[in-house]
Structure formats: structure tokens, C-alpha cells
Design a protein around this motif. Structure first.
Motif, PDB file in Angstrom:
ATOM      1  N   GLY A  13       0.925  -1.043  -0.245  1.00 22.67           N
ATOM      2  CA  GLY A  13      -0.116  -0.162  -0.030  1.00 22.67           C
ATOM      3  C   GLY A  13       0.948   1.387  -0.207  1.00 22.67           C
ATOM      4  N   ASN A  14       2.052   1.177   0.914  1.00 25.25           N
ATOM      5  CA  ASN A  14       2.824   2.424   0.817  1.00 25.25           C
ATOM      6  C   ASN A  14       3.441   2.792  -0.525  1.00 25.25           C
ATOM      7  N   ALA A  15       3.796   1.681  -1.227  1.00 26.55           N
ATOM      8  CA  ALA A  15       4.430   1.641  -2.582  1.00 26.55           C
ATOM      9  C   ALA A  15       3.420   2.146  -3.528  1.00 26.55           C
ATOM     10  N   VAL A  16       2.224   1.819  -3.453  1.00 24.15           N
ATOM     11  CA  VAL A  16       0.959   2.057  -4.450  1.00 24.15           C
ATOM     12  C   VAL A  16       0.810   3.849  -4.178  1.00 24.15           C
ATOM     13  N   ALA A  17       0.767   3.926  -3.145  1.00 24.56           N
ATOM     14  CA  ALA A  17       0.665   5.355  -2.796  1.00 24.56           C
ATOM     15  C   ALA A  17       1.623   6.272  -3.013  1.00 24.56           C
ATOM     16  N   LYS A  18       2.904   5.896  -2.979  1.00 22.93           N
ATOM     17  CA  LYS A  18       4.101   6.708  -3.495  1.00 22.93           C
ATOM     18  C   LYS A  18       3.985   6.758  -4.958  1.00 22.93           C
ATOM     19  N   GLU A  19       3.572   5.996  -5.606  1.00 27.46           N
ATOM     20  CA  GLU A  19       3.257   5.701  -7.151  1.00 27.46           C
ATOM     21  C   GLU A  19       2.402   6.587  -7.721  1.00 27.46           C
ATOM     22  N   LEU A  20       1.341   6.940  -7.018  1.00 28.60           N
ATOM     23  CA  LEU A  20      -0.039   7.715  -7.317  1.00 28.60           C
ATOM     24  C   LEU A  20      -0.045   9.052  -6.841  1.00 28.60           C
ATOM     25  N   VAL A 152      -4.093  -7.375  -9.617  1.00 29.32           N
ATOM     26  CA  VAL A 152      -2.738  -7.464  -9.633  1.00 29.32           C
ATOM     27  C   VAL A 152      -2.122  -8.504  -8.856  1.00 29.32           C
ATOM     28  N   SER A 153      -1.290  -9.322  -9.318  1.00 26.37           N
ATOM     29  CA  SER A 153      -0.681 -10.402  -8.734  1.00 26.37           C
ATOM     30  C   SER A 153       0.695 -10.239  -8.891  1.00 26.37           C
ATOM     31  N   GLY A 154       1.323 -10.148  -7.801  1.00 24.03           N
ATOM     32  CA  GLY A 154       2.746 -10.041  -7.274  1.00 24.03           C
ATOM     33  C   GLY A 154       3.508 -11.031  -7.008  1.00 24.03           C
ATOM     34  N   THR A 155       4.719 -11.231  -7.180  1.00 25.14           N
ATOM     35  CA  THR A 155       5.370 -12.387  -6.661  1.00 25.14           C
ATOM     36  C   THR A 155       6.020 -11.928  -5.318  1.00 25.14           C
ATOM     37  N   LYS A 178       7.850  -2.229  -8.465  1.00 26.23           N
ATOM     38  CA  LYS A 178       7.487  -2.669  -9.843  1.00 26.23           C
ATOM     39  C   LYS A 178       5.862  -3.165  -9.676  1.00 26.23           C
ATOM     40  N   ALA A 179       5.629  -3.919  -8.598  1.00 29.98           N
ATOM     41  CA  ALA A 179       4.003  -4.163  -8.607  1.00 29.98           C
ATOM     42  C   ALA A 179       3.502  -2.855  -8.319  1.00 29.98           C
ATOM     43  N   ALA A 180       3.753  -1.902  -8.005  1.00 29.24           N
ATOM     44  CA  ALA A 180       2.992  -0.667  -7.846  1.00 29.24           C
ATOM     45  C   ALA A 180       2.830  -0.149  -9.135  1.00 29.24           C
ATOM     46  N   LEU A 181       3.686  -0.272 -10.272  1.00 29.80           N
ATOM     47  CA  LEU A 181       3.441   0.176 -11.475  1.00 29.80           C
ATOM     48  C   LEU A 181       2.035  -0.307 -11.979  1.00 29.80           C
ATOM     49  N   ALA A 182       1.899  -1.679 -11.675  1.00 31.18           N
ATOM     50  CA  ALA A 182       0.707  -2.398 -12.246  1.00 31.18           C
ATOM     51  C   ALA A 182      -0.463  -1.995 -11.660  1.00 31.18           C
ATOM     52  N   PHE A 183      -0.606  -1.277 -10.425  1.00 31.88           N
ATOM     53  CA  PHE A 183      -1.711  -0.747  -9.925  1.00 31.88           C
ATOM     54  C   PHE A 183      -2.136   0.511 -10.861  1.00 31.88           C
ATOM     55  N   ARG A 184      -0.949   1.342 -10.936  1.00 30.57           N
ATOM     56  CA  ARG A 184      -1.210   2.543 -11.801  1.00 30.57           C
ATOM     57  C   ARG A 184      -1.657   2.264 -13.172  1.00 30.57           C
ATOM     58  N   LYS A 185      -1.341   1.281 -13.791  1.00 30.83           N
ATOM     59  CA  LYS A 185      -1.576   0.913 -15.203  1.00 30.83           C
ATOM     60  C   LYS A 185      -3.111   0.497 -15.110  1.00 30.83           C
ATOM     61  N   GLN A 191      -7.925  -0.733 -19.506  1.00 29.80           N
ATOM     62  CA  GLN A 191      -8.247  -2.248 -19.601  1.00 29.80           C
ATOM     63  C   GLN A 191      -9.290  -2.792 -18.386  1.00 29.80           C
ATOM     64  N   THR A 192     -10.044  -3.738 -18.524  1.00 27.38           N
ATOM     65  CA  THR A 192     -10.811  -4.280 -17.483  1.00 27.38           C
ATOM     66  C   THR A 192     -10.724  -5.849 -17.746  1.00 27.38           C
ATOM     67  N   GLY A 193     -10.938  -6.489 -16.527  1.00 32.98           N
ATOM     68  CA  GLY A 193     -11.085  -7.944 -16.499  1.00 32.98           C
ATOM     69  C   GLY A 193      -9.697  -8.664 -16.733  1.00 32.98           C
ATOM     70  N   GLN A 194      -8.767  -7.800 -16.320  1.00 35.61           N
ATOM     71  CA  GLN A 194      -7.411  -8.293 -16.216  1.00 35.61           C
ATOM     72  C   GLN A 194      -6.470  -8.724 -15.061  1.00 35.61           C
ATOM     73  N   SER A 195      -5.611  -9.364 -15.284  1.00 35.86           N
ATOM     74  CA  SER A 195      -4.937 -10.013 -14.186  1.00 35.86           C
ATOM     75  C   SER A 195      -3.452  -9.523 -14.371  1.00 35.86           C
ATOM     76  N   TYR A 196      -2.963  -8.493 -13.899  1.00 35.50           N
ATOM     77  CA  TYR A 196      -1.895  -8.088 -14.353  1.00 35.50           C
ATOM     78  C   TYR A 196      -0.647  -8.849 -13.301  1.00 35.50           C
ATOM     79  N   GLU A 197       0.200  -9.925 -13.916  1.00 34.39           N
ATOM     80  CA  GLU A 197       0.895 -10.771 -13.188  1.00 34.39           C
ATOM     81  C   GLU A 197       2.207 -10.285 -13.360  1.00 34.39           C
ATOM     82  N   ILE A 198       2.741  -9.854 -12.268  1.00 33.85           N
ATOM     83  CA  ILE A 198       4.353  -9.285 -12.084  1.00 33.85           C
ATOM     84  C   ILE A 198       5.166 -10.186 -11.454  1.00 33.85           C
ATOM     85  N   TYR A 199       5.580 -11.283 -12.375  1.00 31.37           N
ATOM     86  CA  TYR A 199       6.526 -12.296 -11.816  1.00 31.37           C
ATOM     87  C   TYR A 199       7.874 -12.092 -12.473  1.00 31.37           C
TER      88      TYR A 199
END
Length: 199
Positions: A13-20, A152-155, A178-185, A191-199
Motif C-alpha cells: 500500500g505504501n508503494a502504491v501510494a508513492k506511485e500515485l 494485480v498478482s505480484g510475486t 514494480k508491483a505498484a506500477l501495475a496498480f497505476r496501469k 483495460q478491464t477484466g485483467q490480471s496483471y501478473e508481475i512475476y
């Protein structure tokens, strides 16, 4: 945009907040020490949060507890921890939050790599993560007023505690940024209905 970020005090959550932040108005929600308090395992708490916050353009869930433990030792009660928080908690954010999201807004939920790559002691968590992914994919075709929904699915993260990283032998940890970028996307994209898989 006005964005409600649930789980804002955690590592992700902190990383997502920083990104946005800077480009968007971020309303931070968590159990404690946030702009608004919420317990996603309790529908009444979710309702109070949305009533307090009012209309938003996006809802991000960067939260959800799941049980880790050996399959033979998982009881229905322990498994319920994953269902109540990671699964039902996030689903209820959508079900109870749709009327509080503006037209063409979005929801972004959080899953995880073990729904695709099993690990020891991860069956309960994998179950909940996979269900959240399926819910978002299916809900996307029925969301009203142009509202989008993704997950968003992160490793495992480089910044995760050593005890958590130990569950993931041989996995290549990623920086949480890097995972936070997927939340920004998800929030800023189309897009909708997507699973952003950050592996």
C-alpha cells in the motif's frame, strides 16, 4: 482522480501510494493510523468507510490476509481466515462500493503468484487468490456505468520480511515499486477484466 487506497499502511500500500500521489488525491484506509479506518472482514465497516469517504474515481485494495500452513494442519477455521479477508473482504469492497465509484471509475484488487505457482503451505492462500482473480475477470463484463475492474498478482517482494521470503525458495523477488506500477496501469489505463501478473 480521487482514489481510495485500502491497505495503505502496508508494504504494498505504501508503494502504491508513492506511485500515485502527486498526480492524484489519495485517501488512505487501513485498520489503524490512516485517513479512514476499515476492517474488510466486516461488511458494516466497509459500508461506514464508503459513507465517510463519499464518491471516488478509483478503489484500490492492497490488503487481504491469508493463512499459510501445512495442508494436513489446516482446519476449516484457519481456512476461513483466507476466505473472510483475502477473498470475501475484497469482493465485498466491490459489491458494497459500486454505488460510491463514479462513472468510468475502477476497482483494483490484489492476488498473488501462488495462485499460479504452488508453494508448500500455500494452499489456503492460493485458493483465495485464484478466486479473487476469477471474480474480477467475470465481474468485468457486468460492471455498471463503465466501471472497470482488474487484479494485480505480484510475486514475493525484495522488501518482504525474511520469514515470508523463506516460503518462496528459488523465486526471483521483485521490488515492490514494480508491483505498484501495475496498480497505476489499472487505475490510469483503459483495460478491464485483467490480471496483471508481475512475476
Amino acid at each position: 482522480m480521487k482514489i481510495l487506497l485500502i491497505g495503505a499502511t502496508g508494504l504494498l500500500g505504501n508503494a502504491v501510494a508513492k506511485e500515485l500521489e502527486g498526480k492524484h488525491e489519495i485517501i488512505r484506509a487501513a485498520r489503524h493510523n490512516a485517513d479512514v479506518e476499515v476492517d474488510i472482514t466486516k461488511p458494516d465497516s466497509i459500508k461506514r468507510m464508503f459513507e465517510q469517504v463519499g464518491k471516488v474515481d478509483a478503489v484500490i485494495s492492497a490488503t487481504g490476509h491469508a493463512h499459510f500452513g501445512a495442508l494436513e494442519e489446516i482446519t476449516p477455521e484457519l481456512n476461513e481466515e483466507s476466505i473472510e479477508s483475502k477473498l470475501k473482504g475484497q469482493v465485498n469492497l466491490v459489491l458494497l462500493g459500486m454505488d460510491h465509484v463514479n462513472d468510468d471509475g475502477s476497482f483494483t484488487l490484489t492476488t498473488g503468484v501462488i495462485m499460479d505457482e504452488p508453494i508448500l503451505h500455500g494452499a489456503s492462500s492460493a485458493m483465495a487468490n485464484g478466486a479473487v482473480k476469477s471474480f474480477a475477470k467475470s465481474a468485468a463484463i457486468e460492471m455498471p456505468r463503465g466501471i472497470r475492474i482488474n487484479s494485480v498478482s505480484g510475486t514475493v517482494f525484495q522488501e518482504s520480511p525474511e520469514g515470508l521470503r523463506a516460503y518462496f525458495p528459488g523465486f526471483d523477488p521483485i521490488p515492490v515499486s514494480k508491483a505498484a506500477l501495475a496498480f497505476r496501469k489499472s487505475v490510469e489505463g483503459a483495460q478491464t477484466g485483467q490480471s496483471y501478473e508481475i512475476y
